[in-house]
Design a protein around this motif. Structure first.
Motif, short mmCIF file in Angstrom:
data_model
loop_
_atom_site.label_atom_id
_atom_site.label_comp_id
_atom_site.label_asym_id
_atom_site.label_seq_id
_atom_site.Cartn_x
_atom_site.Cartn_y
_atom_site.Cartn_z
N GLY A 216 0.82 -1.22 0.00
CA GLY A 216 0.00 0.00 0.00
C GLY A 216 0.85 1.27 0.00
O GLY A 216 0.62 2.18 -0.81
N THR A 217 1.83 1.35 0.90
CA THR A 217 2.68 2.56 0.92
C THR A 217 3.46 2.68 -0.39
O THR A 217 3.67 3.78 -0.90
CB THR A 217 3.66 2.54 2.13
N ALA A 218 3.86 1.52 -0.95
CA ALA A 218 4.58 1.57 -2.24
C ALA A 218 3.65 2.10 -3.33
O ALA A 218 4.07 2.92 -4.16
CB ALA A 218 5.09 0.17 -2.61
N ALA A 219 2.38 1.65 -3.33
CA ALA A 219 1.44 2.11 -4.36
C ALA A 219 1.16 3.61 -4.24
O ALA A 219 1.03 4.30 -5.25
CB ALA A 219 0.14 1.31 -4.26
N ILE A 220 1.09 4.10 -3.00
CA ILE A 220 0.90 5.55 -2.82
C ILE A 220 2.03 6.29 -3.51
O ILE A 220 1.83 7.23 -4.28
CB ILE A 220 0.88 5.93 -1.32
N GLN A 221 3.26 5.86 -3.23
CA GLN A 221 4.43 6.61 -3.71
C GLN A 221 4.63 6.47 -5.22
O GLN A 221 4.96 7.43 -5.90
CB GLN A 221 5.67 6.17 -2.93
N VAL A 222 4.39 5.27 -5.74
CA VAL A 222 4.52 5.09 -7.20
C VAL A 222 3.38 5.86 -7.89
O VAL A 222 3.60 6.49 -8.93
CB VAL A 222 4.50 3.59 -7.57
N GLY A 223 2.19 5.85 -7.28
CA GLY A 223 1.07 6.63 -7.84
C GLY A 223 1.42 8.11 -7.91
O GLY A 223 1.17 8.77 -8.93
N LYS A 224 2.03 8.62 -6.86
CA LYS A 224 2.45 10.04 -6.88
C LYS A 224 3.53 10.25 -7.96
O LYS A 224 3.52 11.24 -8.68
CB LYS A 224 3.00 10.48 -5.51
N GLY A 225 4.43 9.29 -8.07
CA GLY A 225 5.49 9.38 -9.08
C GLY A 225 4.93 9.38 -10.50
O GLY A 225 5.55 9.93 -11.41
N LEU A 226 3.76 8.75 -10.67
CA LEU A 226 3.12 8.72 -12.00
C LEU A 226 2.18 9.92 -12.19
O LEU A 226 1.51 10.02 -13.21
CB LEU A 226 2.36 7.40 -12.18
N GLY A 227 2.11 10.78 -11.19
CA GLY A 227 1.34 12.03 -11.34
C GLY A 227 -0.12 11.94 -10.94
O GLY A 227 -0.92 12.82 -11.30
N ALA A 228 -0.50 10.90 -10.19
CA ALA A 228 -1.90 10.75 -9.79
C ALA A 228 -2.20 11.50 -8.49
O ALA A 228 -1.29 11.82 -7.73
CB ALA A 228 -2.24 9.27 -9.61
N ARG A 229 -3.50 11.74 -8.25
CA ARG A 229 -3.96 12.17 -6.93
C ARG A 229 -4.29 10.88 -6.18
O ARG A 229 -4.96 10.01 -6.75
CB ARG A 229 -5.21 13.03 -7.10
N VAL A 230 -3.79 10.73 -4.93
CA VAL A 230 -3.91 9.43 -4.27
C VAL A 230 -4.76 9.51 -3.00
O VAL A 230 -4.51 10.35 -2.13
CB VAL A 230 -2.51 8.86 -3.92
N VAL A 231 -5.75 8.61 -2.92
CA VAL A 231 -6.59 8.48 -1.73
C VAL A 231 -6.28 7.13 -1.09
O VAL A 231 -6.34 6.10 -1.76
CB VAL A 231 -8.10 8.51 -2.11
N GLY A 232 -5.93 7.12 0.19
CA GLY A 232 -5.63 5.87 0.89
C GLY A 232 -6.83 5.43 1.72
O GLY A 232 -7.59 6.26 2.22
N VAL A 233 -7.00 4.11 1.86
CA VAL A 233 -8.04 3.56 2.75
C VAL A 233 -7.33 2.76 3.84
O VAL A 233 -6.52 1.87 3.53
CB VAL A 233 -9.01 2.62 1.99
N VAL A 234 -7.61 3.09 5.12
CA VAL A 234 -6.94 2.43 6.25
C VAL A 234 -7.92 2.17 7.38
O VAL A 234 -9.03 2.72 7.38
CB VAL A 234 -5.78 3.30 6.82
N SER A 235 -7.48 1.38 8.40
CA SER A 235 -8.40 0.97 9.46
C SER A 235 -8.14 1.64 10.82
O SER A 235 -8.86 1.34 11.76
CB SER A 235 -8.33 -0.55 9.63
N SER A 236 -7.13 2.50 10.95
CA SER A 236 -6.88 3.08 12.29
C SER A 236 -6.19 4.44 12.17
O SER A 236 -5.67 4.78 11.10
CB SER A 236 -5.98 2.15 13.12
N ASP A 237 -6.17 5.16 13.29
CA ASP A 237 -5.50 6.48 13.32
C ASP A 237 -4.03 6.34 12.99
O ASP A 237 -3.46 7.13 12.24
CB ASP A 237 -5.59 7.09 14.73
N GLU A 238 -3.40 5.33 13.61
CA GLU A 238 -1.96 5.13 13.41
C GLU A 238 -1.67 4.87 11.92
O GLU A 238 -0.74 5.42 11.34
CB GLU A 238 -1.53 3.93 14.26
N LYS A 239 -2.52 4.05 11.31
CA LYS A 239 -2.32 3.74 9.89
C LYS A 239 -2.61 4.97 9.02
O LYS A 239 -1.99 5.15 7.98
CB LYS A 239 -3.19 2.55 9.48
#
Ligand SMILES: NC(=O)c1ccc[n+]([C@@H]2O[C@H](COP(=O)([O-])OP(=O)(O)OC[C@H]3O[C@@H](n4cnc5c(N)ncnc54)[C@H](OP(=O)(O)O)[C@@H]3O)[C@@H](O)[C@H]2O)c1
Length: 322
Positions: free
Chosen positions: A153-176
């Motif tokens: 997931g963290t890799a997909a966020i960063q590669v998505g940003k590298g490809l120029g996308a706007r990225v929305v993450g889905v997580v289950s806790s405050d820490e995440k």
């Protein structure tokens, strides 16, 4: 050398840390002094004999590592003394010394530590393959990432940003949520709520979770959207009524990096170069979560099993892997 061995297929608790002979490299292999190894879901499944790749015990566990090359074949583009990140397709990474195919090892960018390098090869290549090649993510599109604080997931966020996308993450806790934001997500929504409404329509979904939320994911796709299937950490494998794909011209796509990588070694090198560009641009900076000494491999796998992973969990072989 010390190595983490699978003795029987009854889960992480049955792992043994033992002294064994160092492996010897073949003619097209590198011998690497391992400084850190990445801990991933496939290893958890392997300890139970539930992974698609079956290896007969006893064997040394571990699919990816970072370290320093001790020996390389003549004519190799990588030389003794080089810092590398490498994939060990048939295990062997949870050890002080490992052998890896020469075409599955790449120079570790200077900006990355060994521990970051241990979480780099499989997850970032998988994210790049899934997003750039399989889902054809374009600059300006919106990407939604499930399990956004995890390894892939963290890799997909960063590669998505590298490809120029706007990225929305889905997580289950405050820490995440904090981890996903620190990794670079533009927005983060919570899996237990109405995440689909909170996220709005999205062009591409990166899904390592599967299970019950898959149906909502299909609904979340904008017209011509693509959902790329990575894995099933929730435990169940979903299915889709294909008439739903017709109505809005949407696609559900599989991305199995390992199989593809084996058949296309030249593609691996191409992606490694693009990831290096993303490291230099500051988009890719692997998130290391918990770190354990080699002896505690079973605890590291129990974290994954217990959904406690944040970023990449790594094992280190020395005092300081750096
Ligand atoms: N297709 C490929 O080529 C490829 C390559 C590498 C890995 N994979 C697969 O991708 C999947 C994810 O790997 P990963 O390294 O990203 O794992 P990870 O670091 O443990 O992250 C997975 C995420 O799944 C979510 N999750 C939801 N329900 C869960 C449950 N019951 N148990 C555990 N996690 C749960 C968790 O996020 P929340 O708590 O926020 O929901 C967790 O952070 C695995 O199935 C792995 O085998 C596939």
């Amino acid at each position: 050398m010390r190595a983490v061995r699978v003795i029987e297929l009854t889960g992480p608790k049955a792992l043994e840390v033992v002294e064994i002979e160092e492996p010897a490299a073949g003619s097209d292999e590198l011998l690497v002094d391992v400084r850190a190894a990445g801990v991933s879901f496939p290893e958890l499944l392997q300890t139970r004999g539930q992974y698609q790749l079956k290896i007969e015990p006893p064997y040394t566990l571990g699919g990816e590592l970072a370290g320093v090359v001790r020996a390389a074949p003549a004519g190799s583009e990588i030389a003794p003394g080089d810092r590398v990140t490498a994939f060990a397709p048939f295990g062997g990474a949870f050890a002080e010394v490992a052998v890896v195919p020469r075409w599955m090892a790449f120079r570790l960018p200077d900006a990355l530590s060994f521990e970051q390098g241990a979480g780099y090869l499989m997850n970032y290549h998988t994210a790049h393959f899934a997003l750039a090649r399989r889902a054809a993510l374009r600059a300006g599109e919106t990407l939604l990432v499930h399990g956004a604080a995890g390894g892939t997931g963290t890799a997909a966020i960063q590669v998505g940003k590298g490809l120029g996308a706007r990225v929305v993450g889905v997580v289950s806790s405050d820490e995440k949520e904090r981890v996903a934001r620190a990794a670079g997500a533009d927005e983060v929504v919570r899996s237990e709520g109405d995440w689909r409404t909170a996220a709005g329509p999205v062009d591409v979904i990166f899904d390592p979770v599967g299970g019950a939320r898959f149906d909502e994911s299909v609904r979340a796709l904008a017209p011509e959207g693509r959902l790329v299937v990575i894995g099933f950490t929730e435990g169940t494998i979903p299915s889709v009524a294909v008439n739903r794909l017709l109505f809005r011209n949407i696609s559900v796509i599989g991305a199995g990096w390992g199989h593809f990588a084996f058949e296309h070694p030249e593609y691996l090198a191409e992606v490694a170069a693009d990831l290096e560009r993303m490291v230099a641009a500051g988009h890719v900076d692997p998130v290391v979560g918990r770190r354990y000494p080699l002896e505690r491999a079973a605890d590291a796998l129990a974290d994954l099993d217990g959904r406690r992973g944040l970023g990449k969990i790594v094992l280190y072989t020395g005092e300081e892997s750096g």
